[in-house]
Design an enzyme around this catalytic site. Structure first.
Site, PDB file in Angstrom:
ATOM      1  CB  SER A   1      -0.932  -0.102   1.142  1.00  0.00           C
ATOM      2  OG  SER A   1      -1.560  -1.108   1.267  1.00  0.00           O
TER       3      SER A   1
HETATM    4  N1  SAH Z   1       0.714  -5.349   3.718  1.00  0.00           N
HETATM    5  C1  SAH Z   1       1.211  -5.742   2.678  1.00  0.00           C
HETATM    6  C2  SAH Z   1       0.471  -5.684   1.378  1.00  0.00           C
HETATM    7  C3  SAH Z   1      -0.763  -5.896   1.184  1.00  0.00           C
HETATM    8  S1  SAH Z   1      -1.459  -6.275  -0.318  1.00  0.00           S
HETATM    9  C4  SAH Z   1       2.535  -5.433   2.406  1.00  0.00           C
HETATM   10  O1  SAH Z   1       3.047  -4.455   3.508  1.00  0.00           O
HETATM   11  O2  SAH Z   1       3.407  -5.665   1.522  1.00  0.00           O
HETATM   12  C5  SAH Z   1      -2.832  -7.375   0.410  1.00  0.00           C
HETATM   13  C6  SAH Z   1      -2.276  -8.627   0.283  1.00  0.00           C
HETATM   14  O3  SAH Z   1      -3.432  -9.502   1.111  1.00  0.00           O
HETATM   15  C7  SAH Z   1      -2.102  -9.385  -0.760  1.00  0.00           C
HETATM   16  O4  SAH Z   1      -0.516  -9.900  -0.575  1.00  0.00           O
HETATM   17  C8  SAH Z   1      -2.796 -10.633  -1.165  1.00  0.00           C
HETATM   18  O5  SAH Z   1      -2.104 -11.661  -1.328  1.00  0.00           O
HETATM   19  C9  SAH Z   1      -3.154 -11.053   0.472  1.00  0.00           C
HETATM   20  N2  SAH Z   1      -4.819 -11.557   0.668  1.00  0.00           N
HETATM   21  C10 SAH Z   1      -6.012 -11.207   0.057  1.00  0.00           C
HETATM   22  N3  SAH Z   1      -6.760 -12.041   0.726  1.00  0.00           N
HETATM   23  C11 SAH Z   1      -6.033 -12.820   1.626  1.00  0.00           C
HETATM   24  C12 SAH Z   1      -6.498 -13.886   2.593  1.00  0.00           C
HETATM   25  N4  SAH Z   1      -7.903 -14.141   2.283  1.00  0.00           N
HETATM   26  N5  SAH Z   1      -5.918 -14.234   3.283  1.00  0.00           N
HETATM   27  C13 SAH Z   1      -4.353 -13.739   3.338  1.00  0.00           C
HETATM   28  N6  SAH Z   1      -3.936 -12.959   2.642  1.00  0.00           N
HETATM   29  C14 SAH Z   1      -4.875 -12.258   1.737  1.00  0.00           C
END
Ligand code: SAH
Length: 197
Positions: free
Chosen positions: A55
């Site tokens: 993000s």
């Molecule tokens: N906070 C992270 C980026 C978030 S992007 C950072 O610092 O890099 C959102 C992430 O949520 C993605 O990697 C995606 O694969 C994950 N995601 C989406 N749905 C999910 C779920 N049900 N369980 C675990 N991870 C999930």
């Protein structure tokens, strides 16, 4: 934009010194793929592969602020992706138990490697229903947008705990209280979707 400018920008937006310091301590370039390292400090989301993004720093700072972090907590981040946010949490909350859950195996593995010297544990799996094995948590941060607030997450939160979760285009913060939860909504954000399996 370089790191100094990004820190200045966060300062001018009014974030706390602790939050600015965490952004200063953690190298965003360590969490960004090789070909994007030169863009590490622009205040924009960056691709981390597999269609996912870290993000925007402003959005992360906004959520960290709502989490009201302090020391000695049990904290869960759902959608821990590159591990960047976990590294920031690790700066803001000492002596805590910090867990991340990420559904994309490759990202879970890469982030585990980058964070290997930090006080964090990354689980590969679906976090849309939380992470029961380590509940209850004092703080839960969801880093991908849900359609509605999953009930299970509130069940895994301690009283006086805080859940921060994007629901569609709003960031919602919920403080779990014995009588009536305290809920606030902040519209105007964009997130990748929380995949519910
Ligand atoms: N906070 C992270 C980026 C978030 S992007 C950072 O610092 O890099 C959102 C992430 O949520 C993605 O990697 C995606 O694969 C994950 N995601 C989406 N749905 C999910 C779920 N049900 N369980 C675990 N991870 C999930």
């Amino acid at each position: 934009m370089d790191k100094k400018q990004l820190l200045e920008e966060l300062k001018s937006e009014g974030f706390s010194e602790d939050i600015i310091k965490a952004f200063e301590q953690v190298k965003r370039e360590d969490f960004v793929p090789e070909n994007l390292k030169e863009f590490s400090y622009i205040d924009e989301p960056l691709s981390i592969g597999k269609g996912q993004t870290i993000s925007q720093p402003y959005t992360i700072a906004f959520m960290l602020n709502l989490l009201e972090l302090k020391d000695n907590l049990k904290i869960l981040e759902i959608g821990s992706g590159s591990g960047y946010v976990l590294a920031l949490i690790n700066e803001l909350s000492k002596n805590s138990k910090i867990y991340g859950i990420e559904r994309i195996k490759e990202l879970a593995e890469i982030s585990r490697e980058v964070l290997k010297n930090k006080n964090t544990e990354i689980v590969h799996g679906d976090g849309s229903k939380g992470l029961k094995q380590h509940a209850l948590y004092d703080r839960i941060l969801v880093s991908a947008a849900a359609d509605k607030i999953p009930k299970k997450l509130l069940e895994q939160l301690n009283y006086n705990g805080i859940l921060v979760i994007p629901v569609r285009n709003s960031i919602i913060s919920i403080k779990k209280l014995y009588r009536e939860n305290k809920i606030k909504e902040y519209p105007g954000f964009v997130f990748v979707p929380l995949i519910e399996e």
